[in-house]
Motif scaffolding. Structure first.
Motif, short mmCIF file in Angstrom:
data_model
loop_
_atom_site.label_atom_id
_atom_site.label_comp_id
_atom_site.label_asym_id
_atom_site.label_seq_id
_atom_site.Cartn_x
_atom_site.Cartn_y
_atom_site.Cartn_z
N LEU A 107 -5.47 86.76 53.54
CA LEU A 107 -6.55 85.90 53.07
C LEU A 107 -7.53 86.71 52.23
O LEU A 107 -7.66 87.91 52.40
N GLU A 108 -8.22 86.00 51.35
CA GLU A 108 -9.23 86.64 50.50
C GLU A 108 -10.47 85.79 50.44
O GLU A 108 -10.39 84.58 50.27
N LEU A 109 -11.61 86.43 50.61
CA LEU A 109 -12.88 85.74 50.47
C LEU A 109 -13.58 86.33 49.26
O LEU A 109 -13.75 87.55 49.17
N LYS A 110 -13.96 85.44 48.31
CA LYS A 110 -14.49 85.96 47.04
C LYS A 110 -15.99 85.77 46.94
O LYS A 110 -16.52 84.76 47.37
N PRO A 111 -16.68 86.72 46.34
CA PRO A 111 -18.12 86.55 46.15
C PRO A 111 -18.40 85.42 45.18
O PRO A 111 -17.60 85.16 44.28
N GLY A 112 -19.52 84.74 45.40
CA GLY A 112 -19.89 83.66 44.50
C GLY A 112 -19.12 82.38 44.73
O GLY A 112 -19.23 81.43 43.96
N LYS A 113 -18.32 82.35 45.79
CA LYS A 113 -17.53 81.14 46.07
C LYS A 113 -17.84 80.62 47.46
O LYS A 113 -18.02 81.39 48.41
N LEU A 114 -17.88 79.31 47.57
CA LEU A 114 -18.01 78.67 48.87
C LEU A 114 -16.60 78.30 49.33
O LEU A 114 -15.90 77.56 48.65
N THR A 115 -16.18 78.89 50.43
CA THR A 115 -14.84 78.63 50.94
C THR A 115 -14.94 77.84 52.22
O THR A 115 -15.73 78.18 53.11
N LYS A 169 -25.75 71.74 50.48
CA LYS A 169 -26.24 72.07 49.13
C LYS A 169 -26.81 73.50 49.12
O LYS A 169 -26.57 74.28 48.19
N LEU A 170 -27.55 73.82 50.18
CA LEU A 170 -28.12 75.16 50.30
C LEU A 170 -27.02 76.22 50.27
O LEU A 170 -27.11 77.23 49.56
N LEU A 171 -25.95 75.96 51.01
CA LEU A 171 -24.85 76.93 51.06
C LEU A 171 -24.17 77.06 49.70
O LEU A 171 -23.80 78.15 49.27
N HIS A 172 -24.05 75.92 49.03
CA HIS A 172 -23.45 75.92 47.69
C HIS A 172 -24.27 76.80 46.75
O HIS A 172 -23.74 77.63 46.02
N LEU A 173 -25.61 76.65 46.83
CA LEU A 173 -26.48 77.46 45.97
C LEU A 173 -26.39 78.94 46.33
O LEU A 173 -26.45 79.80 45.45
N LEU A 174 -26.26 79.23 47.61
CA LEU A 174 -26.14 80.63 48.04
C LEU A 174 -24.95 81.29 47.38
O LEU A 174 -25.00 82.43 46.95
N ALA A 175 -23.85 80.54 47.34
CA ALA A 175 -22.65 81.09 46.73
C ALA A 175 -22.82 81.21 45.22
O ALA A 175 -22.64 82.28 44.64
N HIS A 176 -23.26 80.11 44.60
CA HIS A 176 -23.25 80.08 43.14
C HIS A 176 -24.40 80.86 42.51
O HIS A 176 -24.22 81.53 41.51
N LYS A 201 -26.66 83.08 44.26
CA LYS A 201 -26.92 84.40 44.82
C LYS A 201 -25.65 85.24 44.96
O LYS A 201 -25.70 86.38 45.44
N GLY A 202 -24.51 84.66 44.61
CA GLY A 202 -23.28 85.42 44.58
C GLY A 202 -22.73 85.81 45.94
O GLY A 202 -21.96 86.76 46.07
N LYS A 203 -23.14 85.07 46.98
CA LYS A 203 -22.64 85.39 48.32
C LYS A 203 -21.22 84.85 48.49
O LYS A 203 -20.86 83.84 47.88
N ALA A 204 -20.46 85.51 49.33
CA ALA A 204 -19.16 84.96 49.73
C ALA A 204 -19.43 84.15 51.00
O ALA A 204 -19.80 84.71 52.02
#
Lengths: 351, 329
Positions: free
Chosen positions: B31-39, B187-194, B196-199
């Motif tokens: 598995l891979e978890l990518k930065p900037g993406k909401l998985t 929505k908050l989580l979506h913004l965190l990914a997009h 703030k670049g969090k995975a």
């Protein structure tokens, strides 16, 4: 911002209240007793100027001062033990007496006394070696109970179940103690019963320094644990994610609990309710579960409650002698616990 | 490496160890978890969503295989290093009701603070920023016990933000929330990914919401495989239906959620231009046992929600509402 200053002001007021109460109760305990000593004489004796009456000086320095200091230390120690147990087991009803740690320490003391061939009476007049073995016995007893509690807390889910397990363990220890008493001499049984009623006069001037050092060391160690204790409020899984080594922290906390409970129990008997109730009084008055402030507040409140119990116990002294501490602590503890149970919906730290 | 990866696994097996016997829940996971993406991690109950998350977080030992954080083996990371790479939100009940929101969020700084946990200016700024970003700053001095479920979840997310980790994992973060708070949190989580670049990895039962906002999916299938891929590609490949084998749940491609397969007794030819009207009249028809078939002799022509014309064997009947239509046919 108003609310913030309000919260902090409330904590500060509570701490100041605890300190003032400590001073008042401390002095009251020195002044009140079967022999009436005027307060200016008390001050004179304490400041080292002596007194016109040598008997007063003797009563002050050999009896009242050690007894009052012991009450402060033992009360604080038991209260801190209770707080550490409540946070470690994530259980607001945990405490050294209710979960059997005090009973375990008593059992350890009983075994040592019997092995040494002495009686409980010797507890109060024995040598340094005797004290050390009694303390070691109490610590071993407390440690055995705490280890059992660790094992059971991972096996049973839910706060009530652990409580029941603790009470059962407590019964078992009591039954062993009964057995030891059965084989003991009549004087032994009598002195054990008296010791079991709890009192703060068991620490003599000679043993006071050792007692103080152990308790103060335990409390300082507890203060150093404020950071992981706060993390543990979120539960072990969150605490682990915040970088807390759960196993080591828990063992450390329970070791501190063991030392504090064992020292207090060995010298003053198994004193009930202080460990369970005081952390709640501190939390309710502070309106906070933050250990940075809750730990010092618990220390102060524990000392206050012990001094109050001690004061009540000597009030009727002139006619019937000193009332046992364990006859007084439930009278203060039970109403607080019932108040908490009835109001748990409204009390923040329960939700 | 052409692309940054926040977390990846190689041939990972998860499960429980009972003495010498391993109870394998899933194995061979790459598995891979990518930065900037909401998985979003989707799967039926009991298929191992929580076990997988706990194993990835290192709080449960893996059976075999490797887990790497930003290319570093998880076993080589100290507790403190790990606490600066990964932060978690669980559904656990806590005893923290007597902490204020600010105190809770400050706990998120513990991996950075010293022995006594005292906050410096940088820590305080991070705490304020975290509360601001999760929209809970106005409640900073309220006790957690005073918050609604949605606000408490936001406070937890603020704690996670204060922890400043590149990876955030959330176990069922919207499970007990009402629709409005659910939308806020997702929505908050979506913004965190997009932004703030969090995975961000979240497990959820809410398929339609996950499909709407997740960039990638990890779908645990009925035969305990994890299919990983871009959300829409997986949907169009029919992976969603593999979450359950058999049963009454069937994935509806058009609405992007599971619904119930109902018995079809008869059929209707539905003529309707308005997509919204078509959807809801179709819904009523389906519930009443009608399949939609353009060749059916029973025809329903919809001009408006109060102008529905039914044609059966040359006979025409006008209906003024959907209820009337259903009673007519």
């Amino acid at each position: 911002m108003n609310e913030k200053t309000h919260t902090y002001r409330r904590s500060r007021v509570a701490i100041i209240l605890f300190v003032l109460l400590l001073i008042v109760l401390f002095v009251a305990n020195l002044v009140v007793g079967s022999v009436n000593i005027p307060i200016d004489e008390v001050m004179s004796i304490l400041s080292g100027n002596g007194s016109s009456n040598e008997a007063w000086e003797l009563i002050m320095l050999q009896s009242r001062v050690p007894m009052t200091v012991t009450a402060v230390l033992a009360g604080a120690a038991l209260a801190v033990s209770g707080l550490l147990m409540q946070t470690t087991f994530n259980n607001p009803l945990a405490g050294p007496s209710i979960l059997g740690v005090s009973t375990g320490a008593s059992l350890g003391v009983a075994v040592v006394m019997l092995a040494l061939g002495g009686e409980f009476g010797t507890l109060f007049g024995s040598t340094i070696g005797g004290y050390i073995s009694i303390l070691a016995g109490a610590l071993a007893g407390a440690a055995v109970i705490l280890s059992l509690l660790i094992i059971f807390s991972s096996l049973v889910r839910g706060t009530t179940m652990l409580l029941i397990v603790g009470i059962m363990i407590s019964y078992l220890s009591s039954s062993v103690i009964s057995l030891l008493n059965f084989f003991s001499t009549q004087e032994g049984v009598h002195s054990y019963v008296i010791w079991g009623l709890g009192n703060f006069s068991g620490v003599t001037t000679d043993s006071l320094p050792a007692f103080s050092i152990i308790i103060i060391a335990g409390m300082v160690w507890a203060m150093l644990m404020a950071k992981p204790l706060n993390a543990l409020l979120l539960g072990t899984r969150y605490a682990e994610n915040l970088g807390v080594n759960i196993r080591r922290t828990r063992n450390e906390l329970l070791l501190i609990t063991g030392i504090l409970t064992a020292a207090a129990t060995a010298f003053c008997g198994p004193i009930a309710f202080v460990g369970l109730v005081v952390p709640h009084i501190a939390r309710l008055l502070l309106n906070s579960s933050n250990h940075n402030i809750l730990l010092p507040a618990t220390v102060l409140a524990g000392a206050d409650i012990a001094l109050l119990c001690q004061l009540i116990s000597v009030l009727p002294a002139s006619s019937i002698g000193i009332i046992p501490i364990n006859a007084i602590t439930p009278a203060i503890g039970v109403p607080v616990i019932i108040y908490i149970i009835l109001n748990r919906e409204k009390i923040q730290y329960f939700n | 490496m052409s692309r940054m990866v926040a977390l990846n696994t190689h041939d990972l097996a998860i499960g429980y160890r009972h003495g010498k016997h391993d109870m394998v829940i899933m194995e061979g996971l790459d598995l891979e978890l990518k930065p900037g993406k909401l998985t979003a991690l989707l799967g039926a109950n009991g298929k191992g969503k929580s076990t997988l998350m706990r194993t990835l977080a290192g709080s449960q030992p893996r059976l075999s295989g490797e887990i790497e954080y930003a290319g570093r083996d998880i076993d080589k990371l100290s507790r403190k290093e790990l606490s600066r790479m990964l932060s978690l939100v669980y559904t656990d009940r806590t005893q923290a009701g007597g902490l204020t929101v600010k105190e809770l969020v400050s706990l998120g700084r513990q991996p950075y603070t010293g022995f006594f946990g005292r906050l410096d200016d940088e820590d305080r700024a991070a705490v304020d920023a975290a509360m601001e970003a999760s929209g809970i700053r106005h409640k900073q001095d309220n006790f957690l016990a005073e918050l609604s479920d949605g606000e408490r979840q936001k406070a937890m997310i603020a704690k996670v933000l204060a922890q400043e980790t590149p990876i955030i994992m959330l176990d069922e973060p919207t499970a007990f929330l009402d629709v409005a708070s659910k939308a806020d949190v997702v929505k908050l989580l979506h913004l965190l990914a997009h932004d703030k670049g969090k995975a961000v990895l979240l497990s959820t039962h809410d398929v339609s919401q996950a499909l709407l906002l997740a960039d990638e999916l990890w779908v645990i299938t009925a035969d305990r495989q994890v299919v990983q891929g871009y959300t829409e590609d997986l949907v169009l490949d029919g992976v969603m239906q593999k979450m359950w084998d058999g049963g009454n749940a069937c994935f509806n491609m058009t609405i992007g959620d599971f619904d119930v397969e109902l018995p079809v007794i008869s059929s209707v030819a539905l003529d309707c231009r308005d997509m919204q009207l078509r959807h809801w009249i179709g819904n009523a028809l389906r519930r009443n046992g009608f399949g939609i078939d353009d060749n059916s002799s029973l025809k329903v022509a919809v001009k408006g929600k109060d102008e529905i014309i039914v044609t059966n064997r040359g006979r025409q009947l006008a209906c003024g509402s959907v209820k009337e239509l259903m009673e007519t046919i």
